[in-house]
Design a protein around this motif. Structure first.
Motif, PDB file in Angstrom:
ATOM      1  N   THR A  62       0.850  -1.185   0.000  1.00  0.00           N
ATOM      2  CA  THR A  62       0.000   0.000   0.000  1.00  0.00           C
ATOM      3  C   THR A  62       0.887   1.235   0.000  1.00  0.00           C
ATOM      4  O   THR A  62       1.844   1.314   0.768  1.00  0.00           O
ATOM      5  CB  THR A  62      -0.932   0.006   1.226  1.00  0.00           C
ATOM      6  OG1 THR A  62      -1.759  -1.157   1.191  1.00  0.00           O
ATOM      7  CG2 THR A  62      -1.822   1.239   1.236  1.00  0.00           C
ATOM      8  N   ARG A  64       0.965   5.504   0.020  1.00  0.00           N
ATOM      9  CA  ARG A  64       0.299   6.785   0.252  1.00  0.00           C
ATOM     10  C   ARG A  64       1.073   7.847  -0.511  1.00  0.00           C
ATOM     11  O   ARG A  64       2.142   8.269  -0.072  1.00  0.00           O
ATOM     12  CB  ARG A  64       0.203   7.053   1.753  1.00  0.00           C
ATOM     13  CG  ARG A  64      -0.825   6.132   2.399  1.00  0.00           C
ATOM     14  CD  ARG A  64      -0.739   6.060   3.907  1.00  0.00           C
ATOM     15  NE  ARG A  64      -1.879   5.308   4.437  1.00  0.00           N
ATOM     16  CZ  ARG A  64      -1.967   3.975   4.433  1.00  0.00           C
ATOM     17  NH1 ARG A  64      -0.960   3.264   3.960  1.00  0.00           N
ATOM     18  NH2 ARG A  64      -3.040   3.365   4.898  1.00  0.00           N
ATOM     19  N   GLU A 222      -0.539  13.848   1.920  1.00  0.00           N
ATOM     20  CA  GLU A 222      -1.092  12.698   1.198  1.00  0.00           C
ATOM     21  C   GLU A 222      -2.171  13.146   0.213  1.00  0.00           C
ATOM     22  O   GLU A 222      -3.059  13.925   0.556  1.00  0.00           O
ATOM     23  CB  GLU A 222      -1.674  11.721   2.219  1.00  0.00           C
ATOM     24  CG  GLU A 222      -2.009  10.365   1.683  1.00  0.00           C
ATOM     25  CD  GLU A 222      -2.428   9.434   2.813  1.00  0.00           C
ATOM     26  OE1 GLU A 222      -3.626   9.107   2.876  1.00  0.00           O
ATOM     27  OE2 GLU A 222      -1.562   9.051   3.626  1.00  0.00           O
ATOM     28  N   VAL A 225      -4.268   7.194  -2.021  1.00  0.00           N
ATOM     29  CA  VAL A 225      -3.871   5.915  -1.434  1.00  0.00           C
ATOM     30  C   VAL A 225      -4.053   4.854  -2.508  1.00  0.00           C
ATOM     31  O   VAL A 225      -5.161   4.675  -3.031  1.00  0.00           O
ATOM     32  CB  VAL A 225      -4.704   5.558  -0.191  1.00  0.00           C
ATOM     33  CG1 VAL A 225      -4.299   4.178   0.331  1.00  0.00           C
ATOM     34  CG2 VAL A 225      -4.528   6.612   0.894  1.00  0.00           C
ATOM     35  N   SER A 227      -3.248   0.769  -3.522  1.00  0.00           N
ATOM     36  CA  SER A 227      -2.901  -0.519  -2.912  1.00  0.00           C
ATOM     37  C   SER A 227      -3.023  -1.634  -3.937  1.00  0.00           C
ATOM     38  O   SER A 227      -3.928  -1.620  -4.779  1.00  0.00           O
ATOM     39  CB  SER A 227      -3.808  -0.811  -1.720  1.00  0.00           C
ATOM     40  OG  SER A 227      -3.424  -2.011  -1.071  1.00  0.00           O
TER      41      SER A 227
END
Length: 387
Positions: A62, A64, A222, A225, A227
């Motif tokens: 994952t 960010r 950030e 996100v 993943s």
């Protein structure tokens, strides 16, 4: 029919909660209804510990993704749920640092050009001083001073070359823009060459988009996100009483409500170091391959930790199980034309077979096909008796 039941009940001991209901079906009707029986078998079953847990993102897969400089978002290309590739541009920023970095690079190039011109002049001066010294028309001191001046200029060139390389690397590799201002747009306009890209760190799925056009980002803030959901983690709560038997590396079978009857294999990666004082449990991290994306983050499920020890267990086919008056029952043949409905307590499922914890014995003949016919006959008989 009832007289025969009492005699068989005495011969075949059963659990207290087993039903003594019987149904009689002649052999012709059994054949017509496709009734087939199989013998209850005993198998060696790996012992396991059942715990509950929550599926979460695999933090090792994952990313960010955020801003590396201060800037204003001018373009956004993806939304939550989009699949992205490594290096794909997710958004672009306008930042004054671009112009400052280009100016620093241009100054470094100008300084390098000035020093190289100075080097050519210093080389000519040095050569002239050497010739005069060789002709006895100049002093050794003058020749050495000219040589020292040339060396100083050459040292400056090396520093300038380093500065040009540094400013270029900052532009090309860090900001990912061209070192030179394109200079082909109208005054006040900007193109992609002026905007700093925010790129995906790896292949994956955009789970969160935290920016929109006009958002102002600070360095490190950030923005997305991303993943790779091809593997996930389950955080399981392992009871204190199991600590002595659980070890990292143990195989695990995970089940979730949305895929009932299907087990997802995994592996216990590590155990936590701190006990939860309220639940007296320790967190265990289970790695779950998820190649088809059937498992989703935030699902809850059960995990069976497979222990190395084994035990004997009785199994019946899943097709033998029927629901009668709120109980799970199987139909056991007690005579060629007589079947007894016995309540069973079930355990683990393995390849279409279900563990029978109670209600049957090894060697019992259980109807695995046509059990619904026997259930229907039993219900009709019950209704007739009630009338």
């Amino acid at each position: 029919m009832k007289a025969g039941t009492d005699k068989r009940a005495e011969a075949a001991p059963k659990e207290e909660k087993s039903s003594a209901a019987e149904v009689t079906v002649d052999e012709a009707r059994q054949k017509e209804g496709g009734v087939v029986t199989e013998t209850v078998s005993e198998r060696q079953l790996a012992e396991s510990i059942r715990v509950t847990g929550r599926i979460v993102l695999n933090e090792n897969q994952t990313w960010r993704v955020g801003a590396i400089i201060e800037g204003r978002v001018v373009q956004v290309f993806v939304n939550a749920g989009d699949r992205v590739k490594k290096g794909q541009v997710l958004a672009r920023l306008h930042s004054h640092e671009v112009h400052e970095a280009r100016a620093a690079h241009a100054n470094a190039r100008t300084e390098l050009a000035r020093l190289r011109e100075q080097e050519r002049h210093a080389t000519r001066v040095r050569d002239r001083a050497r010739r005069l010294y060789e002709l006895k028309a100049g002093s050794l001191e003058q020749a050495e001073l000219a040589e020292a001046e040339l060396r100083n200029v050459q040292a400056g060139i090396r520093q300038a070359e380093t500065e040009v390389a540094r400013t270029r690397t900052h532009l090309v590799e860090f900001l990912e823009i061209e070192p030179q201002d394109p200079g082909h747009h109208r005054e006040g306009a900007h193109g992609d060459e002026d905007w700093v890209p925010i790129r995906a760190s790896a292949d994956g799925t955009v789970l969160e988009r935290k920016v929109s056009i006009g958002s102002v980002l600070q360095p490190g803030q950030e923005a997305f996100v991303v993943s790779d959901l091809s593997s996930l983690w389950m955080i399981a709560a392992i009871g204190e009483e199991h600590f002595g038997r659980v070890r990292p590396g143990m195989p695990v079978q995970v089940t979730v409500q949305s895929h009932a009857g299907r087990a997802f294999p995994g592996r216990l990666e590590r155990m936590g170091e701190q006990l939860d004082p309220s639940t007296r449990t320790l967190q265990g991290r289970i790695l779950l391959p998820n190649p088809h994306g059937l498992l989703k983050p935030e699902m809850y499920g059960d995990a069976e930790l497979q222990l190395p020890s084994r035990r004997a267990a009785l199994f019946v086919a899943e097709t033998a199980l029927q629901e009668v008056k709120g109980q799970t029952v199987v139909f056991v043949r007690v005579a060629p034309t007589v079947f007894e409905a016995r309540a069973v307590e079930t355990g683990r499922s393995v390849n279409g077979m279900v563990e029978a914890l109670s209600g049957v014995s090894r060697g019992d003949q259980v109807a695995v096909r046509g059990a619904f016919l026997l259930k229907s006959q039993l219900l009709r008989s019950s209704l007739a008796e009630e009338e």
